[in-house]
Design an enzyme around this catalytic site. Structure first.
Site, mmCIF file in Angstrom:
data_model
loop_
_atom_site.group_PDB
_atom_site.id
_atom_site.type_symbol
_atom_site.label_atom_id
_atom_site.label_comp_id
_atom_site.label_asym_id
_atom_site.label_seq_id
_atom_site.Cartn_x
_atom_site.Cartn_y
_atom_site.Cartn_z
ATOM 1 N N CYS A 1 0.832 -1.208 0.000
ATOM 2 C CA CYS A 1 0.000 0.000 0.000
ATOM 3 C C CYS A 1 0.872 1.266 0.000
ATOM 4 C CB CYS A 1 -0.994 -0.048 1.152
ATOM 5 S SG CYS A 1 -2.412 0.999 0.825
ATOM 6 N N HIS B 1 -3.419 -4.953 1.674
ATOM 7 C CA HIS B 1 -2.716 -5.177 2.949
ATOM 8 C C HIS B 1 -2.670 -6.673 3.278
ATOM 9 C CE1 HIS B 1 -2.309 -1.043 4.616
ATOM 10 N NE2 HIS B 1 -3.246 -0.796 3.711
ATOM 11 N N GLU C 1 -0.984 -8.209 5.354
ATOM 12 C CA GLU C 1 -0.706 -8.485 6.769
ATOM 13 C C GLU C 1 -1.975 -8.495 7.613
ATOM 14 O OE1 GLU C 1 -0.424 -5.717 5.245
ATOM 15 O OE2 GLU C 1 -0.847 -4.018 6.561
HETATM 16 N N1 GLN Z 1 -3.251 6.063 -0.149
HETATM 17 C C1 GLN Z 1 -2.391 6.135 1.005
HETATM 18 C C2 GLN Z 1 -1.183 7.008 0.704
HETATM 19 O O1 GLN Z 1 -1.106 7.652 -0.295
HETATM 20 C C3 GLN Z 1 -1.930 4.739 1.430
HETATM 21 C C4 GLN Z 1 -3.018 4.029 2.157
HETATM 22 C C5 GLN Z 1 -2.553 2.815 2.938
HETATM 23 O O2 GLN Z 1 -1.357 2.547 3.088
HETATM 24 N N2 GLN Z 1 -3.507 2.083 3.449
HETATM 25 O O3 GLN Z 1 -0.289 7.064 1.482
#
Ligand code: GLN
Length: 197
Positions: free
Chosen positions: A84, A175, A177
């Site tokens: 992410c 995610h 995890e």
């Molecule tokens: N969209 C978020 C960002 O730009 C990331 C979101 C996340 O890690 N759950 O940092």
């Protein structure tokens, strides 16, 4: 195996549990260290770049001198799993001036593309290196909109890549995890090893 979790911001404990589970499946044990300062990354065999907020993470790892160490880790071919916000930080182009990405993963990302449609969602996603689909949790997730020549797409949702591999770096928009399933950590850190039954 020594696994470092970049812990300047974001979810750390869940990644530590997942990497321990993945190692156990290979009859190995993982020592997990949390990284908030320079000097620890060079001792790590594998690294985790968690989710969180990519602007904050990219700023802190540069300020603390950790960014250059992560770049050296990848340059020596050691594995990284980025999830992410971690994916955004590792990308070549985050299309946002507030993020100074590391350029370890030859993709461009749209930071909150999935998030604009729906803040979070879950989906069973087929992953090319796994026998059964992976239950993926997306939270304000980025979309990968361009992948470079050397990048392998491992999974897609609505035709958009959500898991990719670029040399030593595996990255997911979701995610992995947040479920008990450690198969993504496994394919990132044990790419060529058989699971010990
Ligand atoms: N969209 C978020 C960002 O730009 C990331 C979101 C996340 O890690 N759950 O940092």
């Amino acid at each position: 195996m020594k696994a470092g979790v970049i812990a300047v911001q974001g979810d750390v404990a869940e990644h530590a549990a997942a990497v321990r589970n993945a190692a156990a499946a290979h009859d190995e044990s993982a020592e997990v260290v949390e990284i908030r300062e320079a000097g620890i990354v060079p001792d790590c065999d594998v690294l985790l770049m968690p989710g969180g907020e990519s602007t904050t993470i990219s700023r802190l790892i540069r300020r603390e001198g950790i960014a250059a160490e992560i770049e050296a880790h990848a340059a020596s071919g050691k594995p990284i799993l980025a999830t992410c916000a971690g994916l955004i930080v590792c990308a070549t182009d985050a299309k946002d001036d507030r993020v100074e990405p590391l350029g370890l993963l030859d993709v461009s990302v749209d930071r909150n593309a999935f998030g604009r449609q729906k803040d979070s969602f879950e989906a069973k996603v087929p992953v090319s290196e796994l026998d059964d689909p992976f239950h993926a949790v997306f939270i304000r997730a980025p979309a990968i909109d361009e992948v470079g020549d050397g990048v392998e797409t491992l999974a897609s949702v609505d035709g958009r890549p959500v898991a990719v591999r670029d040399g030593p770096v595996v990255a997911t928009a979701f995610h992995p995890e947040l479920t008990d399933d450690s198969r993504i950590h496994d394919l990132a850190f044990f790419p060529e090893r058989e699971v010990v039954a």
